[in-house]
Design a protein around this motif. Structure first.
Motif, PDB file in Angstrom:
ATOM      1  N   SER A 236      -1.064  -0.418  13.277  1.00  0.00           N
ATOM      2  CA  SER A 236      -1.896   0.239  12.451  1.00  0.00           C
ATOM      3  C   SER A 236      -1.043   1.689  12.532  1.00  0.00           C
ATOM      4  O   SER A 236       0.425   1.364  12.579  1.00  0.00           O
ATOM      5  CB  SER A 236      -2.763   0.881  13.812  1.00  0.00           C
ATOM      6  OG  SER A 236      -2.397   1.622  14.651  1.00  0.00           O
ATOM      7  N   CYS A 237      -1.389   2.525  11.935  1.00  0.00           N
ATOM      8  CA  CYS A 237      -0.795   3.396  10.866  1.00  0.00           C
ATOM      9  C   CYS A 237      -0.698   4.802  12.620  1.00  0.00           C
ATOM     10  O   CYS A 237      -1.871   4.919  12.596  1.00  0.00           O
ATOM     11  CB  CYS A 237      -1.399   4.328  10.041  1.00  0.00           C
ATOM     12  SG  CYS A 237      -0.423   6.505  10.089  1.00  0.00           S
ATOM     13  N   MET A 238       0.641   5.520  12.856  1.00  0.00           N
ATOM     14  CA  MET A 238       0.309   6.510  13.896  1.00  0.00           C
ATOM     15  C   MET A 238       1.074   7.209  12.999  1.00  0.00           C
ATOM     16  O   MET A 238       1.611   7.986  12.400  1.00  0.00           O
ATOM     17  CB  MET A 238       0.870   5.635  15.023  1.00  0.00           C
ATOM     18  CG  MET A 238       1.060   4.155  15.353  1.00  0.00           C
ATOM     19  SD  MET A 238      -0.276   3.715  16.697  1.00  0.00           S
ATOM     20  CE  MET A 238      -0.080   4.898  17.590  1.00  0.00           C
ATOM     21  N   GLY A 239       0.189   8.488  14.492  1.00  0.00           N
ATOM     22  CA  GLY A 239       0.815   9.819  14.136  1.00  0.00           C
ATOM     23  C   GLY A 239       1.099  11.000  15.340  1.00  0.00           C
ATOM     24  O   GLY A 239       0.727  10.847  16.606  1.00  0.00           O
ATOM     25  N   TRP A 240       0.424  11.874  14.954  1.00  0.00           N
ATOM     26  CA  TRP A 240       0.902  13.321  15.838  1.00  0.00           C
ATOM     27  C   TRP A 240       0.814  14.556  15.141  1.00  0.00           C
ATOM     28  O   TRP A 240       0.957  14.901  13.709  1.00  0.00           O
ATOM     29  CB  TRP A 240       2.680  13.648  16.211  1.00  0.00           C
ATOM     30  CG  TRP A 240       3.549  12.358  16.883  1.00  0.00           C
ATOM     31  CD1 TRP A 240       4.460  11.399  16.532  1.00  0.00           C
ATOM     32  CD2 TRP A 240       3.180  12.800  18.550  1.00  0.00           C
ATOM     33  NE1 TRP A 240       4.982  11.015  17.899  1.00  0.00           N
ATOM     34  CE2 TRP A 240       4.006  11.623  19.198  1.00  0.00           C
ATOM     35  CE3 TRP A 240       2.968  13.262  19.331  1.00  0.00           C
ATOM     36  CZ2 TRP A 240       4.458  11.728  20.234  1.00  0.00           C
ATOM     37  CZ3 TRP A 240       2.874  13.719  21.176  1.00  0.00           C
ATOM     38  CH2 TRP A 240       3.201  12.455  21.085  1.00  0.00           C
TER      39      TRP A 240
ATOM     40  N   VAL B 186       3.031  10.801  10.281  1.00  0.00           N
ATOM     41  CA  VAL B 186       2.765   9.896  10.813  1.00  0.00           C
ATOM     42  C   VAL B 186       3.763   8.260  10.436  1.00  0.00           C
ATOM     43  O   VAL B 186       4.956   8.846  10.057  1.00  0.00           O
ATOM     44  CB  VAL B 186       1.499   9.350   9.766  1.00  0.00           C
ATOM     45  CG1 VAL B 186       0.453  10.609   9.592  1.00  0.00           C
ATOM     46  CG2 VAL B 186       2.892  10.005   8.171  1.00  0.00           C
ATOM     47  N   ILE B 187       3.963   7.510  11.046  1.00  0.00           N
ATOM     48  CA  ILE B 187       4.699   6.243  10.828  1.00  0.00           C
ATOM     49  C   ILE B 187       3.660   4.450  11.083  1.00  0.00           C
ATOM     50  O   ILE B 187       2.281   5.083  11.464  1.00  0.00           O
ATOM     51  CB  ILE B 187       5.748   6.116  11.538  1.00  0.00           C
ATOM     52  CG1 ILE B 187       6.428   4.852  11.540  1.00  0.00           C
ATOM     53  CG2 ILE B 187       4.937   6.255  13.059  1.00  0.00           C
ATOM     54  CD1 ILE B 187       7.576   4.761  12.910  1.00  0.00           C
ATOM     55  N   ASP B 188       4.269   4.021   9.667  1.00  0.00           N
ATOM     56  CA  ASP B 188       3.160   2.786   9.719  1.00  0.00           C
ATOM     57  C   ASP B 188       3.692   1.526  10.463  1.00  0.00           C
ATOM     58  O   ASP B 188       4.609   1.616  10.444  1.00  0.00           O
ATOM     59  CB  ASP B 188       2.864   2.684   8.089  1.00  0.00           C
ATOM     60  CG  ASP B 188       4.107   2.377   7.224  1.00  0.00           C
ATOM     61  OD1 ASP B 188       3.961   2.440   5.986  1.00  0.00           O
ATOM     62  OD2 ASP B 188       4.861   1.794   7.254  1.00  0.00           O
TER      63      ASP B 188
ATOM     64  N   ASN C  27      -7.097   3.000  12.951  1.00  0.00           N
ATOM     65  CA  ASN C  27      -7.484   1.419  13.131  1.00  0.00           C
ATOM     66  C   ASN C  27      -6.823   0.725  11.861  1.00  0.00           C
ATOM     67  O   ASN C  27      -7.349  -0.320  11.350  1.00  0.00           O
ATOM     68  CB  ASN C  27      -8.776   1.529  13.303  1.00  0.00           C
ATOM     69  CG  ASN C  27      -9.729   1.636  12.575  1.00  0.00           C
ATOM     70  OD1 ASN C  27      -9.586   2.829  11.533  1.00  0.00           O
ATOM     71  ND2 ASN C  27     -11.098   2.156  13.221  1.00  0.00           N
ATOM     72  N   ARG C  28      -6.853   1.383  11.043  1.00  0.00           N
ATOM     73  CA  ARG C  28      -5.860   0.096   9.545  1.00  0.00           C
ATOM     74  C   ARG C  28      -4.310   0.595  10.007  1.00  0.00           C
ATOM     75  O   ARG C  28      -3.422   1.570  10.378  1.00  0.00           O
ATOM     76  CB  ARG C  28      -6.759   1.451   8.316  1.00  0.00           C
ATOM     77  CG  ARG C  28      -7.660   0.770   7.964  1.00  0.00           C
ATOM     78  CD  ARG C  28      -8.256   1.773   7.497  1.00  0.00           C
ATOM     79  NE  ARG C  28     -10.219   1.327   6.842  1.00  0.00           N
ATOM     80  CZ  ARG C  28     -10.453   1.577   6.011  1.00  0.00           C
ATOM     81  NH1 ARG C  28      -9.655   2.032   4.920  1.00  0.00           N
ATOM     82  NH2 ARG C  28     -12.042   1.633   6.074  1.00  0.00           N
ATOM     83  N   PRO C  29      -3.330  -0.359   8.839  1.00  0.00           N
ATOM     84  CA  PRO C  29      -2.327  -0.146   9.122  1.00  0.00           C
ATOM     85  C   PRO C  29      -1.601   0.445   7.509  1.00  0.00           C
ATOM     86  O   PRO C  29      -0.344   1.295   7.794  1.00  0.00           O
ATOM     87  CB  PRO C  29      -2.211  -1.567   8.507  1.00  0.00           C
ATOM     88  CG  PRO C  29      -3.139  -2.264   7.499  1.00  0.00           C
ATOM     89  CD  PRO C  29      -4.102  -1.487   8.452  1.00  0.00           C
ATOM     90  N   TRP C  30      -2.010   1.011   7.181  1.00  0.00           N
ATOM     91  CA  TRP C  30      -2.276   2.576   6.139  1.00  0.00           C
ATOM     92  C   TRP C  30      -2.204   3.766   6.564  1.00  0.00           C
ATOM     93  O   TRP C  30      -3.806   3.669   7.308  1.00  0.00           O
ATOM     94  CB  TRP C  30      -2.568   2.031   4.242  1.00  0.00           C
ATOM     95  CG  TRP C  30      -4.495   2.019   4.552  1.00  0.00           C
ATOM     96  CD1 TRP C  30      -5.024   2.185   4.467  1.00  0.00           C
ATOM     97  CD2 TRP C  30      -4.863   0.524   4.997  1.00  0.00           C
ATOM     98  NE1 TRP C  30      -6.486   2.344   4.089  1.00  0.00           N
ATOM     99  CE2 TRP C  30      -5.888   0.594   4.632  1.00  0.00           C
ATOM    100  CE3 TRP C  30      -4.330  -0.850   4.866  1.00  0.00           C
ATOM    101  CZ2 TRP C  30      -6.957  -0.071   4.366  1.00  0.00           C
ATOM    102  CZ3 TRP C  30      -5.419  -1.758   4.981  1.00  0.00           C
ATOM    103  CH2 TRP C  30      -6.487  -1.478   4.620  1.00  0.00           C
ATOM    104  N   CYS C  31      -1.511   4.495   5.972  1.00  0.00           N
ATOM    105  CA  CYS C  31      -1.773   6.356   7.228  1.00  0.00           C
ATOM    106  C   CYS C  31      -2.533   6.651   5.625  1.00  0.00           C
ATOM    107  O   CYS C  31      -2.474   7.715   5.390  1.00  0.00           O
ATOM    108  CB  CYS C  31      -0.336   6.117   6.860  1.00  0.00           C
ATOM    109  SG  CYS C  31       0.923   5.777   8.302  1.00  0.00           S
ATOM    110  N   SER C  32      -4.081   6.713   5.983  1.00  0.00           N
ATOM    111  CA  SER C  32      -5.104   7.148   5.358  1.00  0.00           C
ATOM    112  C   SER C  32      -6.620   6.728   6.515  1.00  0.00           C
ATOM    113  O   SER C  32      -6.325   6.032   7.178  1.00  0.00           O
ATOM    114  CB  SER C  32      -5.118   6.843   3.813  1.00  0.00           C
ATOM    115  OG  SER C  32      -5.737   5.335   3.838  1.00  0.00           O
ATOM    116  N   GLY C  33      -7.331   7.800   5.944  1.00  0.00           N
ATOM    117  CA  GLY C  33      -8.264   7.286   6.757  1.00  0.00           C
ATOM    118  C   GLY C  33      -9.415   8.239   7.969  1.00  0.00           C
ATOM    119  O   GLY C  33      -8.002   9.015   8.236  1.00  0.00           O
TER     120      GLY C  33
END
Length: 120
Positions: free
Chosen positions: A32-36, A50-52, A99-105
């Protein structure tokens, strides 16, 4: 169950550096995409990095060229290297996971936060 635990916060002088870590259990960071994110008192929550799953990254203008997001899939850990810290970087910092591989949502998984205080 998914849990995220941040560490590495503290008090530093302006111009100093800190490295935040976020250990994730119950979920693979590679999926998934992760972020700070960060939030200062009385201010809106700000997504700062963010990092995917392919290690593609994105940064808020406020931290660009100073902060670096990275991850270690084997350790299931997310990092935020913060250099050239400024007093305006003072905030509670949170790691989060999509909960998705791309950084949106919508970001369904959050850590409890770690405080970063930068003094002049």
């Amino acid at each position: 169950q998914v849990q995220l635990v941040e560490s590495g916060g503290g008090s530093v002088q302006a111009g100093g550096s800190l490295r935040l870590s976020c250990v994730i259990s119950g979920y693979a960071v590679s999926q998934s995409c992760m972020g700070w994110f960060r939030q200062a008192p009385g201010k809106e929550r700000e997504r700062i990095a963010v990092i995917d799953s392919r290690d593609s990254t994105g940064y808020a203008d406020s931290v660009k060229a100073r902060f670096t997001i990275s991850k270690d899939n084997a350790k299931n850990t997310l990092y935020l290297q913060m250099n050239s810290l400024k007093p305006e970087d003072t905030a509670m910092y949170y790691c989060a996971a999509l909960n998705r591989p791309w950084c949106s949502g919508t970001w369904p998984y959050w850590g409890q936060g770690t405080q970063v205080t930068v003094s002049s």
